[in-house]
Design a protein around this motif. Structure first.
Motif, short mmCIF file in Angstrom:
data_model
loop_
_atom_site.label_atom_id
_atom_site.label_comp_id
_atom_site.label_asym_id
_atom_site.label_seq_id
_atom_site.Cartn_x
_atom_site.Cartn_y
_atom_site.Cartn_z
N ASP A 186 0.67 -1.27 0.02
CA ASP A 186 -0.05 -0.06 -0.05
C ASP A 186 0.83 1.32 -0.04
OD1 ASP A 186 -1.76 2.18 0.73
OD2 ASP A 186 -3.15 0.72 1.36
N VAL A 187 0.68 2.29 -0.96
CA VAL A 187 1.53 3.36 -1.08
C VAL A 187 1.35 4.42 0.17
CG1 VAL A 187 1.90 3.20 -3.38
CG2 VAL A 187 -0.14 4.34 -2.74
N ARG A 188 0.47 4.01 1.05
CA ARG A 188 0.04 4.79 2.26
C ARG A 188 0.37 4.08 3.52
NH1 ARG A 188 -5.50 7.47 1.94
NH2 ARG A 188 -4.75 8.34 3.83
N GLY A 189 1.03 2.96 3.44
CA GLY A 189 1.02 2.12 4.49
C GLY A 189 2.62 2.52 5.19
N ALA A 190 2.30 3.11 6.43
CA ALA A 190 3.55 3.54 7.16
C ALA A 190 4.46 2.16 7.44
CB ALA A 190 3.20 4.07 8.65
N ASN A 191 5.75 2.39 7.44
CA ASN A 191 6.84 1.56 7.65
C ASN A 191 6.74 0.23 6.95
OD1 ASN A 191 5.36 2.28 10.78
ND2 ASN A 191 7.51 3.02 10.32
N ASN A 192 6.02 0.04 5.80
CA ASN A 192 6.18 -1.01 4.79
C ASN A 192 7.24 -0.98 3.86
OD1 ASN A 192 5.11 0.82 3.03
ND2 ASN A 192 3.14 -0.26 2.78
N ASP A 193 8.50 -0.68 4.31
CA ASP A 193 9.67 -0.52 3.55
C ASP A 193 9.72 -1.58 2.47
OD1 ASP A 193 10.07 1.20 5.80
OD2 ASP A 193 12.15 0.80 5.86
N GLY A 194 10.50 -1.30 1.45
CA GLY A 194 10.50 -2.63 0.38
C GLY A 194 11.76 -3.16 0.65
N ILE A 195 13.07 -3.04 0.59
CA ILE A 195 14.33 -3.81 0.75
C ILE A 195 15.30 -3.05 1.86
CG2 ILE A 195 15.97 -4.94 -0.29
CD1 ILE A 195 14.35 -5.25 -2.72
N ASP A 251 6.52 3.34 2.47
CA ASP A 251 7.63 3.77 3.11
C ASP A 251 8.80 3.76 2.03
OD1 ASP A 251 9.47 4.56 5.22
OD2 ASP A 251 8.23 3.92 6.86
N ASP A 252 10.09 3.67 2.48
CA ASP A 252 11.30 3.81 1.66
C ASP A 252 11.11 2.51 0.97
OD1 ASP A 252 12.12 6.21 2.89
OD2 ASP A 252 12.89 4.74 4.32
N ALA A 253 11.48 2.51 -0.60
CA ALA A 253 11.53 1.66 -1.34
C ALA A 253 12.54 0.72 -1.26
CB ALA A 253 11.48 2.07 -2.84
N ILE A 254 13.85 1.03 -1.34
CA ILE A 254 15.23 0.47 -0.97
C ILE A 254 15.90 1.42 0.14
CG2 ILE A 254 17.39 -0.80 -1.79
CD1 ILE A 254 15.75 -0.90 -4.60
N VAL A 255 16.47 0.84 1.18
CA VAL A 255 17.03 1.82 2.04
C VAL A 255 18.29 0.99 2.61
CG1 VAL A 255 15.12 1.46 3.73
CG2 VAL A 255 16.86 2.84 4.28
N VAL A 256 19.35 1.34 2.72
CA VAL A 256 20.57 0.78 3.20
C VAL A 256 20.94 1.29 4.51
CG1 VAL A 256 23.16 0.34 2.92
CG2 VAL A 256 21.56 0.30 1.05
N LYS A 257 20.80 0.48 5.58
CA LYS A 257 21.14 1.24 6.96
C LYS A 257 22.07 0.35 7.64
CE LYS A 257 16.83 1.37 7.56
NZ LYS A 257 15.52 1.67 8.21
N SER A 258 22.43 0.68 9.11
CA SER A 258 23.11 -0.05 10.07
C SER A 258 22.47 0.34 11.30
CB SER A 258 24.46 0.43 9.88
OG SER A 258 24.89 1.85 10.02
N THR A 259 21.32 -0.47 11.49
CA THR A 259 20.94 -0.38 12.83
C THR A 259 21.70 -0.57 14.10
OG1 THR A 259 20.08 -2.69 13.06
CG2 THR A 259 18.60 -0.76 11.84
N LYS A 260 21.15 -0.14 15.28
CA LYS A 260 22.37 -0.57 16.29
C LYS A 260 22.53 -1.89 16.85
CE LYS A 260 23.36 1.51 21.00
NZ LYS A 260 22.96 2.56 21.96
N PRO A 261 21.82 -2.49 17.07
CA PRO A 261 22.07 -3.97 17.44
C PRO A 261 22.82 -4.87 16.09
CG PRO A 261 19.62 -3.83 17.00
CD PRO A 261 20.31 -2.59 16.96
#
Length: 450
Positions: free
Chosen positions: A184-193, A212-222
């Motif tokens: 859903d294009v209005r769904g909060a937190n439903n990132d793609g990859i 939410d973001d379509a493709i997002v590269v990150k480094s979460t704390k844990p």
């Protein structure tokens, strides 16, 4: 060897929880390695734990459905401590794997997250029907794969994720190809990859539609604490449609992120094109983006039960930002981090806000090149321009005119390309380029007329 889940007792009625039957097939297949087959039909299931040397294969017409019952879903976040609340670790996940190798998800079938049963429109944006939807039920993320060597996801369709769709954490040698994500294009937190503290990743030829973001590269704390940096990632040949960012790095930056190439992508009506955030002390470096085209725009915000429900972004084609996540980090002298050696070339975008490169004192951005671009500034949606958006940060959203290019606390910015203003945007009102506390700025920006 092939292991058909029906032979293990799975029932294709869309109602029965088939977790025990499907898990039995997976457990048998991992003994010598093999393919677990989901045939045509609708199979509901609780959490499934994928294991080494197993391919989960969905045949044409197969629909694997995630349960929304909390009792059916693994609370994987109980396996580690975390204070990074922005990641939303609660809620568990549907497809899970941890400390394995040679895991594949394949086929022309569908994985269905039932997000359409979780989101609802409470008309909190005054009739625009654009803001993030409200949430009415428990919602697990669709997948969580941690510390997997040789992870492959190909060809499947993933529909209506209720939370993050593909979350790979601390994985190595990852290939995601030919996947369709239809959320859903209005769904909060439903990132793609979401590659999170991963190394050696190839994402190619995917169609991704998300809120939410379509493709997002990150480094979460844990995950950064366990696996270190995110690096050596290629994203190529994708079509991206989101009410948030199309291609994004951050905001969770507890580990370094380096050596990324993103290109040959089409962006359709996202709130931002390419976004790079640093907030949590890491270094982001050697990021190269090329041949991207499409459109970005601002969507309406709303209020759920008196609280703002806001998209991040006002239609910026390019957004690079280093600033303090919150007042506490500023007062404790915890610097946001470093962004350096970033290039963009052949970027053609219809936009509603500036190409934004904004650092901060103690978090200056260095060596950014934007070449062979054309940004056309014109009204595309229902909302008025005139704001900068640096969420989440101590600055957040504030009024500002919209120059074609804006830079703050940048050392070494080179921009060469063309901009075009279409009414109600005008060069006279907004300006071509605006810089604050920058050094080494070289601009060769021309104005064109449609």
């Amino acid at each position: 060897m092939a292991y058909n889940i029906v032979d293990f007792g799975a029932v294709a009625d869309g109602v029965t929880n088939n977790a025990k039957a499907i898990q039995a097939a997976i457990d048998e297949a991992t003994k010598q390695g093999g393919r677990v087959v989901v045939p045509a039909g609708r199979f509901l299931s609780g959490t499934l734990t994928l294991k080494s040397n197993v391919e989960l294969h969905l045949e044409m017409g197969a629909v694997l459905i995630s349960s929304l019952e909390p009792a059916d879903i693994l609370d994987f976040a109980a396996l580690f401590d975390d204070d990074n609340l922005t990641t939303g670790w609660d809620g568990g996940c549907f497809l899970f794997a941890c400390h394995g190798e040679n895991i594949v998800i394949s086929g022309n079938g569908t994985i269905y997250g039932q997000g359409d049963r979780v989101f609802f429109d409470d008309d909190s944006d005054g009739g625009f029907h654009e803001c993030p939807l409200n949430v009415t039920a428990f919602r697990p993320r669709l997948t969580f794969f941690e510390d997997i060597e040789n992870l492959t996801i190909r060809d499947v369709t993933i529909r209506d994720a209720a939370f993050w769709t593909l979350h790979m954490a601390g994985c190595r040698h990852v290939q995601v190809s030919g996947v369709r994500i239809l959320n859903d294009v209005r769904g909060a937190n439903n990132d793609g990859i979401d590659p999170d503290s991963c190394k050696d990743v190839l994402i190619s030829n995917c169609f991704i539609k998300t809120g939410d973001d379509a493709i997002v590269v990150k480094s979460t704390k844990p995950m950064a604490q366990r696996y270190g940096s995110s690096e050596n990632i290629t994203i190529v040949g994708c079509v991206l449609y989101s009410h948030d960012s199309a291609l994004k790095i951050g905001t969770e930056t507890h580990g370094d992120i380096r050596n990324l190439v993103m290109g040959d992508c089409v962006i359709k009506d996202c709130s931002r094109g390419i976004g790079i955030w640093v907030r949590d002390g890491a270094t982001i470096e050697n990021i190269h983006v090329h041949h991207v085209t499409g459109s970005v725009r601002k969507y309406a915000d709303g209020f759920h039960e008196g609280h703002p429900s806001m998209w991040w972004g006002n239609g910026e084609p390019v957004f690079v930002n280093a600033t303090y996540r919150n007042r506490e980090r500023l007062e404790n002298h915890q610097k946001p981090g470093t962004i350096r050696n970033i290039t963009f070339d052949h970027i053609y975008m219809d936009a509603e806000s500036s190409a934004f490169i904004g650092g901060d004192e103690g978090a200056r951005i260095s060596d950014v090149r934007i070449e062979d671009f054309k940004f056309t500034y014109k009204s595309q949606g229902t909302q008025k321009a005139g704001y900068f958006d640096e969420q989440p940060s101590i600055r957040n959203v504030y009024a500002h005119r919209i120059p074609a290019i804006y830079a703050r606390h940048v050392d070494g910015l080179y921009a060469k390309g063309t901009v075009c203003f279409v009414e109600p945007y005008s060069l006279e009102e907004n300006g071509l380029c605006e810089t604050e506390q920058c050094t080494g700025v070289r601009l060769a920006v021309e104005q064109s007329v449609l």
